[in-house]
Design a protein around this motif. Sequence first.
Motif, PDB file in Angstrom:
ATOM      1  N   ASP A  64       0.826  -1.213   0.000  1.00  0.00           N
ATOM      2  CA  ASP A  64       0.000   0.000   0.000  1.00  0.00           C
ATOM      3  C   ASP A  64       0.857   1.258   0.000  1.00  0.00           C
ATOM      4  O   ASP A  64       0.589   2.219  -0.741  1.00  0.00           O
ATOM      5  N   LEU A  65       1.894   1.259   0.852  1.00  0.00           N
ATOM      6  CA  LEU A  65       2.736   2.455   0.921  1.00  0.00           C
ATOM      7  C   LEU A  65       3.482   2.679  -0.384  1.00  0.00           C
ATOM      8  O   LEU A  65       3.684   3.836  -0.791  1.00  0.00           O
ATOM      9  N   LEU A  66       3.873   1.605  -1.066  1.00  0.00           N
ATOM     10  CA  LEU A  66       4.599   1.748  -2.326  1.00  0.00           C
ATOM     11  C   LEU A  66       3.775   2.531  -3.346  1.00  0.00           C
ATOM     12  O   LEU A  66       4.287   3.413  -4.034  1.00  0.00           O
ATOM     13  N   ILE A  67       2.499   2.216  -3.427  1.00  0.00           N
ATOM     14  CA  ILE A  67       1.617   2.939  -4.355  1.00  0.00           C
ATOM     15  C   ILE A  67       1.585   4.417  -4.008  1.00  0.00           C
ATOM     16  O   ILE A  67       1.744   5.289  -4.874  1.00  0.00           O
ATOM     17  N   HIS A  68       1.393   4.718  -2.717  1.00  0.00           N
ATOM     18  CA  HIS A  68       1.281   6.120  -2.296  1.00  0.00           C
ATOM     19  C   HIS A  68       2.613   6.847  -2.406  1.00  0.00           C
ATOM     20  O   HIS A  68       2.652   8.035  -2.764  1.00  0.00           O
ATOM     21  N   ALA A  69       3.718   6.151  -2.093  1.00  0.00           N
ATOM     22  CA  ALA A  69       5.031   6.792  -2.185  1.00  0.00           C
ATOM     23  C   ALA A  69       5.338   7.190  -3.625  1.00  0.00           C
ATOM     24  O   ALA A  69       5.867   8.278  -3.887  1.00  0.00           O
ATOM     25  N   LYS A  70       4.980   6.330  -4.573  1.00  0.00           N
ATOM     26  CA  LYS A  70       5.198   6.668  -5.979  1.00  0.00           C
ATOM     27  C   LYS A  70       4.342   7.855  -6.393  1.00  0.00           C
ATOM     28  O   LYS A  70       4.785   8.713  -7.164  1.00  0.00           O
ATOM     29  N   ARG A  71       3.122   7.885  -5.891  1.00  0.00           N
ATOM     30  CA  ARG A  71       2.259   9.028  -6.200  1.00  0.00           C
ATOM     31  C   ARG A  71       2.856  10.330  -5.675  1.00  0.00           C
ATOM     32  O   ARG A  71       2.814  11.371  -6.345  1.00  0.00           O
ATOM     33  N   VAL A  72       3.415  10.258  -4.461  1.00  0.00           N
ATOM     34  CA  VAL A  72       4.012  11.459  -3.865  1.00  0.00           C
ATOM     35  C   VAL A  72       5.185  11.943  -4.716  1.00  0.00           C
ATOM     36  O   VAL A  72       5.302  13.135  -5.029  1.00  0.00           O
ATOM     37  N   LEU A  73       6.065  11.020  -5.114  1.00  0.00           N
ATOM     38  CA  LEU A  73       7.228  11.427  -5.897  1.00  0.00           C
ATOM     39  C   LEU A  73       6.833  11.895  -7.297  1.00  0.00           C
ATOM     40  O   LEU A  73       7.449  12.819  -7.851  1.00  0.00           O
ATOM     41  N   ASP A  74       5.806  11.264  -7.866  1.00  0.00           N
ATOM     42  CA  ASP A  74       5.329  11.729  -9.172  1.00  0.00           C
ATOM     43  C   ASP A  74       4.740  13.131  -9.062  1.00  0.00           C
ATOM     44  O   ASP A  74       4.958  13.985  -9.929  1.00  0.00           O
ATOM     45  N   ALA A  75       3.984  13.370  -7.985  1.00  0.00           N
ATOM     46  CA  ALA A  75       3.404  14.701  -7.777  1.00  0.00           C
ATOM     47  C   ALA A  75       4.505  15.731  -7.571  1.00  0.00           C
ATOM     48  O   ALA A  75       4.418  16.871  -8.067  1.00  0.00           O
ATOM     49  N   LEU A  76       5.545  15.357  -6.832  1.00  0.00           N
ATOM     50  CA  LEU A  76       6.667  16.269  -6.612  1.00  0.00           C
ATOM     51  C   LEU A  76       7.363  16.590  -7.932  1.00  0.00           C
ATOM     52  O   LEU A  76       7.693  17.756  -8.204  1.00  0.00           O
ATOM     53  N   ALA A  77       7.589  15.547  -8.754  1.00  0.00           N
ATOM     54  CA  ALA A  77       8.234  15.776 -10.045  1.00  0.00           C
ATOM     55  C   ALA A  77       7.406  16.710 -10.912  1.00  0.00           C
ATOM     56  O   ALA A  77       7.939  17.590 -11.598  1.00  0.00           O
ATOM     57  N   GLU A  78       6.095  16.518 -10.875  1.00  0.00           N
ATOM     58  CA  GLU A  78       5.225  17.376 -11.667  1.00  0.00           C
ATOM     59  C   GLU A  78       5.252  18.815 -11.148  1.00  0.00           C
ATOM     60  O   GLU A  78       5.251  19.774 -11.924  1.00  0.00           O
ATOM     61  N   ALA A  79       5.280  18.968  -9.814  1.00  0.00           N
ATOM     62  CA  ALA A  79       5.340  20.312  -9.241  1.00  0.00           C
ATOM     63  C   ALA A  79       6.645  21.000  -9.613  1.00  0.00           C
ATOM     64  O   ALA A  79       6.664  22.193  -9.965  1.00  0.00           O
ATOM     65  N   GLU A  80       7.756  20.253  -9.560  1.00  0.00           N
ATOM     66  CA  GLU A  80       9.045  20.826  -9.930  1.00  0.00           C
ATOM     67  C   GLU A  80       9.049  21.271 -11.389  1.00  0.00           C
ATOM     68  O   GLU A  80       9.570  22.329 -11.737  1.00  0.00           O
ATOM     69  N   GLN A  81       8.437  20.433 -12.226  1.00  0.00           N
ATOM     70  CA  GLN A  81       8.389  20.787 -13.638  1.00  0.00           C
ATOM     71  C   GLN A  81       7.520  22.028 -13.848  1.00  0.00           C
ATOM     72  O   GLN A  81       7.845  22.904 -14.653  1.00  0.00           O
ATOM     73  N   ALA A  82       6.407  22.105 -13.115  1.00  0.00           N
ATOM     74  CA  ALA A  82       5.474  23.219 -13.292  1.00  0.00           C
ATOM     75  C   ALA A  82       6.114  24.553 -12.945  1.00  0.00           C
ATOM     76  O   ALA A  82       5.833  25.578 -13.563  1.00  0.00           O
ATOM     77  N   VAL A  83       6.977  24.581 -11.931  1.00  0.00           N
ATOM     78  CA  VAL A  83       7.603  25.850 -11.533  1.00  0.00           C
ATOM     79  C   VAL A  83       8.948  26.075 -12.214  1.00  0.00           C
ATOM     80  O   VAL A  83       9.664  27.018 -11.913  1.00  0.00           O
ATOM     81  N   GLY A  84       9.292  25.160 -13.131  1.00  0.00           N
ATOM     82  CA  GLY A  84      10.488  25.375 -13.941  1.00  0.00           C
ATOM     83  C   GLY A  84      11.774  24.836 -13.377  1.00  0.00           C
ATOM     84  O   GLY A  84      12.827  25.032 -13.975  1.00  0.00           O
TER      85      GLY A  84
END
Length: 300
Positions: A64-84
Motif C-alpha cells: 500500500d505504501l509503495l503505491i502512495h510513495a510513488k504518487r508522492v514522488l510523481d506529484a513532486l516531479a510534476e510540481a518541480e516541472q510546473a515551476v520550472g
Amino acid sequence: MDLIAAFRVFIRVAESGSFSAVARETTLSQPAISRQIAALEDHVGARLFHRTTRSLTLTDDGQDLLIHAKRVLDALAEAEQAVGHRRGRVAGQVRLSVPATWGRLQLAPRLGKLLAAYPDLSIDLLLNDAPADLVAEGIDLALRAGEITDGSLVARRISSVSRYVVASTAYLAAHGTPQTPQDLVAHQCLIFSRAVSPQVWHFTGPEGELEIAVGGRLRSDSGEAIREAVIDGYGIALLPDWYFRDEIKSGQVRLLLENWQNPPTPVYAIYPSRRHLSPRVRALLDFLIAEFGVNGVAHK
C-alpha cells in the motif's frame, strides 16, 4: 526525518528486493539504508518488509505504501516541472515490461532512438510473456495484448496485433498444406498458451466466421519457444507475421490460409492508477505510440 528521501530509498529497495543493491547504486551504506527503512517503519507505524536471510519482500502495508510513495514522488516531479525547476527535462529510470518476442524483435532495436532523444533517461527493460504485477515488481509501464480487466490499472490502447497461420516449408513438405481452416484439425498445431484463445482459433473468410479447435503435441507459454518450433518444422502456429520476417522473406516459413483472417487483438499500455504520469513515463508512452501505433509493428 526526510520523508521524501526515505520514500526514494523505500521504492528502490522494494523494486530491487535488496538493501545491498540499493547501497551499490547510491552513496549510502547498507546499514544506513537499513536504518532509513526502520525509521520509515517507525514513522508509519507498520512493518513494510518481510525479512529473511534469503529474501526481502513487501508486506501488505508495504504494498500500500509503495503505491502512495510513488504518487508522492510523481506529484513532486510534476510540481518541480510546473515551476520550472526541471525545465521539462525527462530524466531518471523507467521500468518497462513487454512480451519477450515483441521486445526482442521490435522494441529493442529501436530503443536507441528514445535514449538519444533523452540523454538523462534510462530504461530497465523486462522481457516476459507472463503478465507482470506492476506494483509488486516496481514496473512503471507495461504492454499487454487482450482486454484489461484489472480496474486498478490505467489502460491506453496503442495498437492491435494480427496473427496468421504459419508453418515451415519443411513441415509442409512432410505433412501437406492445409487448404481450409477445417484442415488444421488433422495437423500438429503448436499451442501458445498465453494467447487470448490458445486452442480455439477464430477465422473470418469466404465461409463467414469459423471457430476451429486445434491440438498438437507441443504447448508452451513462451512465444520464443513456439517460434523456434515453427522454424524447426514441428508444426503449425497462429502468430504475428513479424515473428518470422526474415524466415518468410527467405522462404523458410510460409503464411497459410491467406483468404482467412484472425481477428486482431488489442494491445494496451498499462500503468498503476494514478492521477498524473511522470515526465519520463509520459515520454516513453509517447514514443511507443509514435513508433508502434496502429498494428504494433515499427513504422518505416
